[in-house]
Design an enzyme around this catalytic site. Structure first.
Site, PDB file in Angstrom:
ATOM      1  N   SER A   1      -7.054  15.222  59.436  1.00 11.96           N
ATOM      2  CA  SER A   1      -8.313  14.503  59.634  1.00 11.96           C
ATOM      3  C   SER A   1      -8.278  13.194  58.858  1.00 11.96           C
ATOM      4  O   SER A   1      -7.940  13.180  57.685  1.00 11.96           O
ATOM      5  CB  SER A   1      -9.497  15.330  59.143  1.00 11.96           C
ATOM      6  OG  SER A   1      -9.545  16.549  59.826  1.00 11.96           O
TER       7      SER A   1
ATOM      8  N   SER B   1      -1.287  21.452  57.832  1.00  9.08           N
ATOM      9  CA  SER B   1      -0.900  22.120  59.079  1.00  9.08           C
ATOM     10  C   SER B   1       0.231  21.396  59.795  1.00  9.08           C
ATOM     11  O   SER B   1       0.362  20.173  59.721  1.00  9.08           O
ATOM     12  CB  SER B   1      -2.104  22.179  60.015  1.00  9.08           C
ATOM     13  OG  SER B   1      -3.202  22.723  59.353  1.00  9.08           O
TER      14      SER B   1
ATOM     15  N   GLU C   1     -12.454  24.254  46.324  1.00  8.61           N
ATOM     16  CA  GLU C   1     -13.256  24.039  47.523  1.00  8.61           C
ATOM     17  C   GLU C   1     -14.305  25.127  47.688  1.00  8.61           C
ATOM     18  O   GLU C   1     -15.443  24.861  48.003  1.00  8.61           O
ATOM     19  CB  GLU C   1     -12.345  24.104  48.742  1.00  8.61           C
ATOM     20  CG  GLU C   1     -12.080  22.794  49.398  1.00  8.61           C
ATOM     21  CD  GLU C   1     -11.205  23.028  50.607  1.00  8.61           C
ATOM     22  OE1 GLU C   1     -11.745  23.105  51.699  1.00  8.61           O
ATOM     23  OE2 GLU C   1      -9.979  23.161  50.412  1.00  8.61           O
TER      24      GLU C   1
HETATM   25  C1  LIG Z   1     -11.591  19.786  63.129  1.00  7.21           C
HETATM   26  C2  LIG Z   1     -10.370  20.209  62.410  1.00  7.21           C
HETATM   27  C3  LIG Z   1      -9.918  19.458  61.340  1.00  7.21           C
HETATM   28  C4  LIG Z   1      -8.748  19.815  60.669  1.00  7.21           C
HETATM   29  N1  LIG Z   1      -8.327  19.039  59.638  1.00  7.21           N
HETATM   30  C5  LIG Z   1      -7.144  19.342  59.044  1.00  7.21           C
HETATM   31  C6  LIG Z   1      -6.619  18.505  58.042  1.00  7.21           C
HETATM   32  O1  LIG Z   1      -7.223  17.493  57.681  1.00  7.21           O
HETATM   33  N2  LIG Z   1      -5.437  18.805  57.484  1.00  7.21           N
HETATM   34  C7  LIG Z   1      -4.742  19.929  57.856  1.00  7.21           C
HETATM   35  O2  LIG Z   1      -3.681  20.172  57.314  1.00  7.21           O
HETATM   36  N3  LIG Z   1      -5.207  20.765  58.813  1.00  7.21           N
HETATM   37  C8  LIG Z   1      -6.401  20.479  59.412  1.00  7.21           C
HETATM   38  N4  LIG Z   1      -6.874  21.312  60.403  1.00  7.21           N
HETATM   39  C9  LIG Z   1      -6.025  22.418  60.844  1.00  7.21           C
HETATM   40  C10 LIG Z   1      -6.532  23.801  60.498  1.00  7.21           C
HETATM   41  O3  LIG Z   1      -6.347  24.068  59.150  1.00  7.21           O
HETATM   42  C11 LIG Z   1      -5.759  24.780  61.401  1.00  7.21           C
HETATM   43  O4  LIG Z   1      -6.120  24.511  62.732  1.00  7.21           O
HETATM   44  C12 LIG Z   1      -6.054  26.219  61.031  1.00  7.21           C
HETATM   45  O5  LIG Z   1      -5.469  26.553  59.804  1.00  7.21           O
HETATM   46  C13 LIG Z   1      -5.547  27.160  62.123  1.00  7.21           C
HETATM   47  O6  LIG Z   1      -4.221  26.944  62.418  1.00  7.21           O
HETATM   48  P1  LIG Z   1      -3.727  26.773  63.936  1.00  7.21           P
HETATM   49  O7  LIG Z   1      -4.491  25.682  64.542  1.00  7.21           O
HETATM   50  O8  LIG Z   1      -2.270  26.672  63.911  1.00  7.21           O
HETATM   51  O9  LIG Z   1      -4.152  28.098  64.659  1.00  7.21           O
HETATM   52  P2  LIG Z   1      -3.355  29.473  64.613  1.00  7.21           P
HETATM   53  O10 LIG Z   1      -2.908  29.779  63.260  1.00  7.21           O
HETATM   54  O11 LIG Z   1      -2.359  29.486  65.699  1.00  7.21           O
HETATM   55  O12 LIG Z   1      -4.528  30.466  64.991  1.00  7.21           O
HETATM   56  C14 LIG Z   1      -5.038  30.606  66.325  1.00  7.21           C
HETATM   57  C15 LIG Z   1      -6.053  31.718  66.317  1.00  7.21           C
HETATM   58  O13 LIG Z   1      -5.420  32.932  65.913  1.00  7.21           O
HETATM   59  C16 LIG Z   1      -6.090  33.498  64.816  1.00  7.21           C
HETATM   60  N5  LIG Z   1      -5.099  34.083  63.921  1.00  7.21           N
HETATM   61  C17 LIG Z   1      -4.035  33.484  63.349  1.00  7.21           C
HETATM   62  N6  LIG Z   1      -3.381  34.334  62.553  1.00  7.21           N
HETATM   63  C18 LIG Z   1      -4.047  35.501  62.592  1.00  7.21           C
HETATM   64  C19 LIG Z   1      -3.865  36.765  61.984  1.00  7.21           C
HETATM   65  N7  LIG Z   1      -2.899  37.009  61.130  1.00  7.21           N
HETATM   66  N8  LIG Z   1      -4.755  37.733  62.274  1.00  7.21           N
HETATM   67  C20 LIG Z   1      -5.768  37.522  63.136  1.00  7.21           C
HETATM   68  N9  LIG Z   1      -5.989  36.353  63.735  1.00  7.21           N
HETATM   69  C21 LIG Z   1      -5.141  35.343  63.476  1.00  7.21           C
HETATM   70  C22 LIG Z   1      -6.835  32.376  64.159  1.00  7.21           C
HETATM   71  O14 LIG Z   1      -8.000  32.846  63.537  1.00  7.21           O
HETATM   72  C23 LIG Z   1      -7.170  31.467  65.332  1.00  7.21           C
HETATM   73  O15 LIG Z   1      -8.387  31.864  65.885  1.00  7.21           O
HETATM   74  C24 LIG Z   1      -8.028  20.967  61.073  1.00  7.21           C
HETATM   75  C25 LIG Z   1      -8.505  21.732  62.137  1.00  7.21           C
HETATM   76  C26 LIG Z   1      -9.653  21.359  62.809  1.00  7.21           C
HETATM   77  C27 LIG Z   1     -10.127  22.190  63.944  1.00  7.21           C
END
Ligand SMILES: Cc1cc2nc3c(=O)[nH]c(=O)nc-3n(C[C@H](O)[C@H](O)[C@H](O)COP(=O)(O)OP(=O)(O)OC[C@H]3O[C@@H](n4cnc5c(N)ncnc54)[C@H](O)[C@@H]3O)c2cc1C
Lengths: 359, 407
Positions: free
Chosen positions: B158, B126, B243
């Site tokens: 993480s 991310s 996974e």
């Molecule tokens: C505890 C934790 C640990 C993590 N660890 C890692 C890690 O080790 N490495 C890593 O790379 N990432 C990690 N992540 C990141 C995680 O993969 C991302 O947070 C996740 O993919 C969502 O991306 P974002 O945060 O940019 O949210 P966004 O993509 O901005 O999404 C925000 C909201 O909008 C919704 N949304 C987005 N797109 C759409 C769509 N097309 N249609 C409908 N709804 C949508 C999503 O469901 C979400 O609810 C971690 C996240 C958490 C919370």
């Protein structure tokens, strides 16, 4: 360990699937829904010829000697098709005799049920919500019974009915004998009409192996209804899936709106895992009887609850059409409501399941 | 259908039990507890009970894939109270990718120390503007001589504050390569270098578990890319498949249900343990039904895969199903906790409260699975599109209104 359908089971599923193909069965269901026919005799005859009624009957009693797993696979297909046939009552009467009859009773009663010559049904409840053998109050006086049994599937066309009796015993009554009368109703699920039977000093033959058999019959009902629910739920989901890809609004196919896609995804995510649940329920019944009551209770409660939610969601996705008599969605919805209620409501069955855990 | 263990499996179990009796506990002469645990794991690997999917030459025990034996091992080790195999990103995700896509040199270099847990890994997918829409990631690597020079930023990584190695998706090809994900490569990075800055981010639990990772002319050798330039999307896809195939979710769910039962036994309601309340019992039974549905759907899936039959849709639903189940579990446990809920101090019995605080943390953590690893909405998209065959987002009405808006 192999938790899959073997070749014979796949064959069985494919064959009954062909008999119950939607384009064959749907018009026949419609004839029943619209009151042109009381039930779908034609399909039942085809199923009898296919051997549906012989599946669970031991070979020495002219049956196929298969298990509830095979029967549940068929129940899934029946649920999918909504065929208006007297399957439920008939196979439960058969199972009652398989599980509860003496060798002599089995030899006398099963061949007719296996061949479909005799149609059976099952009469368990008296008051509301009295599915457990311990709830039954009807007591025999000598060799007769008196009183009223409710929720008897296709009781009006059955020739033989297995009756739940006080103390968790089971008895067989011939419907043609004096002192037996059947009251029919306009009921919710027209594909499986239930009726009430009044016994007035009607002659009854007790099955030898009492209470243990009664629990087995109840458990079998729960496993079979789970299978019916899984099959029905997937079918109505497919109908909704197809509909949203044709119906247009706001200049687009409904399916192009993410809200619609997610609504259907939320349905599928609940429905598909219930296959594992009904398989396991049928499996425990056939192979691990000590675990069956727990598994079938959870399976029936969960699977039918999911079916009901699914049927409502998919009906909603059809808009106004979905609320018409003309359109078939309500056939599945009403079967879902039947599956939820018959054999015990979900909350009660979830609680029943906890009788078999260590907490 | 046959859920019984075959004779071969029962023999396997008997042998394993014998092994466990002989090798755990180990005498204190071997060292402190940690050393004894490590020695046990070394022996278990040698005997074929751990690191089963990893070839012997890289320090594994090279056993044929057998989900049932995997379950037997897990059951017996747990029953015996011996140390379990340590699950980490290295063996869970990096090694499978290397085994499938790595060169012999890459395998020999990375796998053995990862198996020994000398190399510990975090994931850098991310970015601030690329989460669900991962393919829009912007961190770049440029090949200068025989080195990659990396610039950009990862976020939510993480464990990056603890683990020195990172698998990362990084753009190596020009921005205008279409489709966008074609320009991304799969990197293995050593974060211990001046060009990398790691800033921990405090999570809602108060713990700094994830991090921002900044790359400023950070370096990686030319062979840090696995699976070929521009092929990172496919490589990481395989990783996601791996996974999803994991069994751990089901065992985790069973474990949480057990814990929920214990909490219900220890919670008093109207002068009686809450577990005697029919509503509580039925609620927990509902969870059990779901756990059972998961277990036997997975058994079906794996049994079919074992004989090469297409098993259908369950694997694509599994994550969302588990997520929703944890939501329901959380409802039940928070109701049991009542006002103890307002205390959060995991592991510490503050103000006379015992143990329950761990549920508060679990309640917060249950949100993690809804977001990380493909959020629930993204799962719904996947199910809608791949299971039901509904149109992808951004076609039809969505695309049309975008076009209209941009006019
Ligand atoms: C505890 C934790 C640990 C993590 N660890 C890692 C890690 O080790 N490495 C890593 O790379 N990432 C990690 N992540 C990141 C995680 O993969 C991302 O947070 C996740 O993919 C969502 O991306 P974002 O945060 O940019 O949210 P966004 O993509 O901005 O999404 C925000 C909201 O909008 C919704 N949304 C987005 N797109 C759409 C769509 N097309 N249609 C409908 N709804 C949508 C999503 O469901 C979400 O609810 C971690 C996240 C958490 C919370």
């Amino acid at each position: 360990m192999k938790f899959r359908l073997d070749e014979d089971q796949q064959q069985l599923q494919a064959t009954i699937g062909k008999i119950l193909a939607a384009d064959r069965i749907q018009p026949r269901v419609r004839a029943v829904i619209d009151g042109k026919k009381a039930w779908d005799e034609e399909t039942w005859q085809e199923l009898v010829e296919f051997g549906l009624t012989a599946i669970i009957v031991p070979e020495e009693n002219d049956g196929m000697g298969l298990s509830l797993i095979e029967l549940a696979i068929c129940a899934e297909e029946l649920g999918r098709s909504t065929a208006a046939v007297p399957f439920l009552g008939h196979v439960l009467a058969t199972i009652a005799i398989v599980e509860g009859g003496s060798e002599e009773q089995k030899a006398r009663l099963l061949p007719g049920l296996a061949s479909g010559e005799v149609l059976g049904s099952i009469a368990l409840t008296e008051g509301n919500d009295t599915w457990a053998p311990a709830d039954w109050r009807m007591a025999p006086e000598g060799t007769t019974i008196s009183g009223r049994k409710r929720n008897v599937p296709n009781g009006d066309i059955a020739q033989l009915v297995v009756v739940g009796i006080e103390g968790g015993r089971l008895g067989v009554v011939e419907m043609a004998k004096p002192g037996v009368s059947c009251e029919t109703f306009e009921c919710l699920d027209l594909t499986r009409p239930i009726c009430s039977i009044d016994f007035d000093k009607a002659e009854v033959e007790l099955l030898q192996n009492g209470p243990a058999a009664a629990t087995r019959v109840w458990d079998a009902a729960l496993a079979l209804l789970s299978a019916d629910a899984y099959g029905g739920a997937w079918k109505i989901t497919e109908m909704a899936r197809d509909y949203v890809q044709v119906r247009e609004a706001f200049g687009a196919k409904l399916a192009e709106f993410q809200a619609i896609k997610h609504q259907l995804a939320n349905v599928v995510v609940e429905v598909e895992p219930t296959r594992g649940l009904y398989w396991f329920a049928a499996y425990t019944y056939a192979r691990m009887p000590e675990k069956a009551s727990h598994a079938v209770s959870l399976a029936k409660a969960q699977t039918t609850e999911v079916y009901d939610i699914c049927a409502r969601m998919c009906t909603e996705l059809h808009g106004g059409i979905g609320f018409t008599w003309e359109f078939d969605a309500h056939v599945w919805l009403k079967r879902a409501m039947f599956d939820t209620a018959w054999g015990g409501r979900p909350q009660r069955l979830f609680l029943r399941a906890t009788e078999f855990v260590d907490w | 259908m046959d859920l019984s263990y075959s004779e071969e499996n029962e023999e396997f179990r008997a042998k394993l039990q014998e092994f466990l009796k002989e090798n755990w506990p180990l005498p204190e002469s071997i060292g402190d507890l940690k050393q004894r645990e490590e020695e046990f794991r070394r022996r278990a690997t040698e005997a074929g009970y751990m690191m089963r999917s990893i070839p012997k030459e890289y320090g594994g025990s090279e056993q044929p894939l057998d989900f049932l034996k995997g379950e037997i091992i897990r059951e017996e080790i747990k029953k015996h109270g011996a140390p379990t195999e340590v699950v980490h990103i290295g063996t869970g995700r990096v090694v499978p990718v290397l085994l499938q896509h790595g060169t012999p040199e890459q395998k020999a270099y990375w796998i053995p120390p990862t198996v020994r847990r000398e190399f510990m890994w975090c994931q850098g997918y991310s970015e601030p503007n690329a989460g669900s829409d991962l393919a829009s990631l912007k961190t770049r690597a440029e090949l200068v001589g025989d080195k990659w020079i990396i610039n950009g930023q990862k976020i939510w990584s993480s464990g990056a504050h603890k683990y020195p190695f990172m698998v990362a998706l990084i753009r190596t090809e020009p921005e205008d390569v279409a489709p966008r994900h074609k320009g991304i490569s799969y990197f293995l990075l050593d974060l211990r270098q001046p060009g990398v800055e790691i800033r921990p981010i405090k999570q809602i639990s108060g713990e700094p578990e994830f991090n921002e990772v900044f790359f400023t002319n950070a370096e990686a050798p030319i062979d840090a890319v696995v699976g070929g330039r521009g092929n990172g999307w496919n490589v990481s896809r395989m990783l996601l498949r791996y996974e999803r195939a994991a069994f751990s979710g089901i065992n985790w769910a069973d474990h949480l249900i057990q814990r929920c039962v214990r909490t219900a036994k220890g919670t008093m309601r109207n002068g009686k343990p809450a577990i005697e309340d029919p509503a509580v019992r039925a609620d927990i039974a509902r969870l059990q039904a779901r756990a059972m549905a998961m277990r036997y759907s997975a058994y079906r899936d794996m049994s079919m895969e074992a004989v090469g039959e297409p098993s259908g849709d369950y694997m694509m639903l599994q994550k969302l199903y588990l997520t929703e189940m944890l939501l329901k579990l959380d409802d039940i446990t928070r109701d049991l906790l009542a006002d103890d809920l307002m205390m959060m101090n995991p592991g510490i019995d503050t103000d006379g409260l015992k143990g329950n605080a761990k549920w508060v943390d679990a309640s917060l953590q249950s949100l993690k699975i809804r977001i990380a690893g493909g959020s629930s909405n993204i799962q719904r998209n996947i199910i809608g599109e791949r299971v039901l065959g509904l149109p992808r987002d951004g076609v039809g009405v969505n695309a049309r209104s975008n076009r209209e808006a941009s006019k």
